[in-house]
Design a protein around this motif. Structure first.
Motif, mmCIF file in Angstrom:
data_model
loop_
_atom_site.group_PDB
_atom_site.id
_atom_site.type_symbol
_atom_site.label_atom_id
_atom_site.label_comp_id
_atom_site.label_asym_id
_atom_site.label_seq_id
_atom_site.Cartn_x
_atom_site.Cartn_y
_atom_site.Cartn_z
ATOM 1 N N ARG A 16 0.817 -1.211 0.000
ATOM 2 C CA ARG A 16 0.000 0.000 0.000
ATOM 3 C C ARG A 16 0.863 1.278 0.000
ATOM 4 N NH1 ARG A 16 -2.008 -2.598 4.342
ATOM 5 N NH2 ARG A 16 -2.718 -0.793 5.539
ATOM 6 N N ASN A 72 -4.746 3.236 10.801
ATOM 7 C CA ASN A 72 -5.342 4.470 10.299
ATOM 8 C C ASN A 72 -5.239 5.532 11.375
ATOM 9 O OD1 ASN A 72 -8.183 4.665 11.772
ATOM 10 N ND2 ASN A 72 -7.875 2.521 11.218
ATOM 11 N N ASN A 124 -7.006 -2.292 9.736
ATOM 12 C CA ASN A 124 -5.796 -1.710 9.177
ATOM 13 C C ASN A 124 -5.375 -0.520 10.019
ATOM 14 O OD1 ASN A 124 -7.282 -2.410 6.093
ATOM 15 N ND2 ASN A 124 -5.270 -3.207 6.598
ATOM 16 N N TYR A 139 -2.563 15.529 9.174
ATOM 17 C CA TYR A 139 -1.855 14.278 8.946
ATOM 18 C C TYR A 139 -0.344 14.469 9.126
ATOM 19 C CZ TYR A 139 -6.124 12.159 7.048
ATOM 20 O OH TYR A 139 -7.384 11.653 6.891
ATOM 21 N N ASN A 197 0.026 9.452 5.189
ATOM 22 C CA ASN A 197 -0.670 8.170 5.199
ATOM 23 C C ASN A 197 -0.200 7.319 6.377
ATOM 24 O OD1 ASN A 197 -0.986 5.178 4.297
ATOM 25 N ND2 ASN A 197 -2.321 6.327 2.910
ATOM 26 N N ALA A 198 -1.139 6.706 7.091
ATOM 27 C CA ALA A 198 -0.780 5.952 8.297
ATOM 28 C C ALA A 198 0.032 4.706 7.979
ATOM 29 C CB ALA A 198 -2.044 5.582 9.080
ATOM 30 N N GLU A 221 0.897 -4.349 8.684
ATOM 31 C CA GLU A 221 0.449 -4.383 10.071
ATOM 32 C C GLU A 221 0.858 -5.688 10.752
ATOM 33 O OE1 GLU A 221 -2.512 -1.660 7.909
ATOM 34 O OE2 GLU A 221 -1.265 -3.404 7.447
#
Length: 455
Positions: free
Chosen positions: A57, A413, A411, A433, A64-65, A361
């Motif tokens: 990803r 986030n 996921n 963010y 983005n986390a 993760e």
């Protein structure tokens, strides 16, 4: 003599846990049942085999986390991220990897480590003593899964996970398809052309949806999804495309088939109604997976339905899609804040079986479990991982932050992080963010400093 750490399962989490503990000077024994005992999804006996997507990803560590989680794992000397970077494929802003060389490289590094031993054997019961990490992933063997369920005093929780099909690139009709990453994202030409796009007009899309809904699907046994007795849910982040279609005819157009950010060079003045994207699956560029096209359709139905996609009418499949049962435990009830089984604290759990979702993760929870186990064996105590970090947000969620009654795979986030104070529309979200990631990076570096001092 230093006590040995046993790790059950050589997937993403088990491999990363072994690497972290071995580098901390702990002798590690990895118990991996493959290739002696196979699974529905695995094809090889390699450690860290990727069985679904080949994507880690987004790699954006500022907005983005999951990109932040990549950054934290790299900062901790993570093996999974090192090998992912070494076998990276063009994928716009995403981190996609050449799956077989990646797994082979992880396997070679671990087997060559002087503190690591890998044995091909299945563990079928919970160990009574020693230091253990159970990282058996979504396809935990039935005997061990039953032992875990009996220990927990409740039925195992589970959901269904699906696999997307893979196509031979030379069978894609490029007179209909074209190469482009969404919004031309990427720093190089390879990245800006990392995806193959197959356009659909409205009529083709509507016929495709009709075919999806009518296609013959995999039948489930009692107790599985689609049955009337204790149905097993799907994970929303990996829904089969036909399940998405059942939720509304426009669902796919706003999901994996969204047409935005793409221009068809064959018809630049015609806006596609929907677009099917394929992402490179190996370094040679000979294989492409259909992005977001996880499916439970039977094989014959897949071939006929996917042949309706412009550009794939004569496509040859290296692997068709599939679906499998994915087991996880109710971690908020069963695990303490150090990821130990409350009833047997010599056993830790890590990876997807704990209720995190995704390769990254899973590997991240393996990294933490390996660090914690190594410290415990040395007689040290690590401080809690700050919840302001991606690692800390995840481990806090699975060990008590989530509601045990409604616990489902998650996921990473930013909703799992303690909030920051930033307001104001789209620009405000970007600022917010960046505040999350700046804070996380500083706090993660601080935690790593304490860990390194303890070692």
């Amino acid at each position: 003599m230093t006590e040995q750490l046993h790790i059950v399962g050589g997937g993403m989490a088990g491999s990363e846990a072994a690497w972290q503990a071995a580098n901390a000077g702990i002798p590690v024994l990895i118990h991996e049942m493959r290739p002696k005992v196979g699974t529905f999804a695995h094809r090889t006996g390699s450690l860290a085999e990727m069985v679904c997507s080949n994507s880690f990803r987004s790699d954006d560590s500022e907005q983005n986390a999951v990109g932040l989680l990549h950054w934290e794992m790299r900062a901790a000397g993570g093996l999974i991220m090192e090998m992912a970077d070494a076998h990276r494929l063009p994928a716009g802003g995403a981190l996609a990897v050449d799956r077989d060389p990646f797994a082979e490289a992880v396997t070679a590094r671990l087997r060559a480590h002087p503190n690591v031993t890998v044995v091909d054997e299945e563990i079928t019961a919970l160990p009574e003593s020693g230091h253990w990490i159970i990282a058996t992933g979504p396809l935990t063997g039935s005997a061990l899964a039953q032992a875990i369920a009996e220990e927990a005093g409740q039925d195992s929780l589970a959901f269904f996970d699906a696999i997307a099909p893979i196509v031979h690139a030379d069978t894609i009709d490029m007179s209909k398809a074209w190469r482009q990453s969404r919004y031309d994202k990427g720093e190089t030409e390879d990245e800006r052309t990392a995806y193959i796009n197959c356009p659909m007009d409205r009529d083709t899309y509507e016929a495709f949806i009709d075919a999806l809904l009518a296609a013959e699907k995999t039948e489930f046994k009692p107790g599985e999804a689609g049955s009337s007795h204790k149905p097993t849910p799907y994970f929303d982040g990996c829904l089969p495309i036909e399940v998405m279609a059942e939720r509304g005819r426009e669902t796919l157009r706003h999901g994996p088939m969204k047409p935005v950010g793409l221009t068809n060079p064959h018809q630049p003045d015609v806006k596609a109604h929907a677009v099917v994207q394929l992402r490179r699956d190996n370094a040679l560029g000979t294989l492409y997976n259909i992005v977001g096209f996880q499916t439970k359709m039977k094989y014959g139905a897949q071939k006929s339905v996917f042949a309706m996609i412009p550009g794939l009418q004569n496509a040859r499949f290296a692997r068709l899609g599939g679906i499998h049962r994915n087991t996880f435990i109710n971690s908020p009830t069963l695990l303490d804040d150090a990821m130990r089984l409350r009833s047997r604290p010599h056993i830790r759990f890590a990876g997807q079986i704990t209720g995190v979702e995704g390769y990254v993760e899973s590997a991240a929870m393996g990294l933490l479990a390996g660090c914690m186990a190594a410290a415990e064996i040395r007689g040290d105590t690590l401080p809690p991982v700050p919840q302001t970090t991606a690692m800390g947000a995840l481990v806090t969620h699975i060990t008590g932050g989530a509601d045990a009654k409604t616990f489902q795979p998650m996921n990473v986030n930013f909703g799992l992080f303690p909030p920051v104070d930033a307001k104001g529309g789209r620009r405000g979200r970007q600022v917010r963010y960046k505040m999350y990631t700046d804070r996380a990076k500083a706090d993660w570096q601080g935690w790593l400093g304490v860990r390194q001092a303890a070692e």
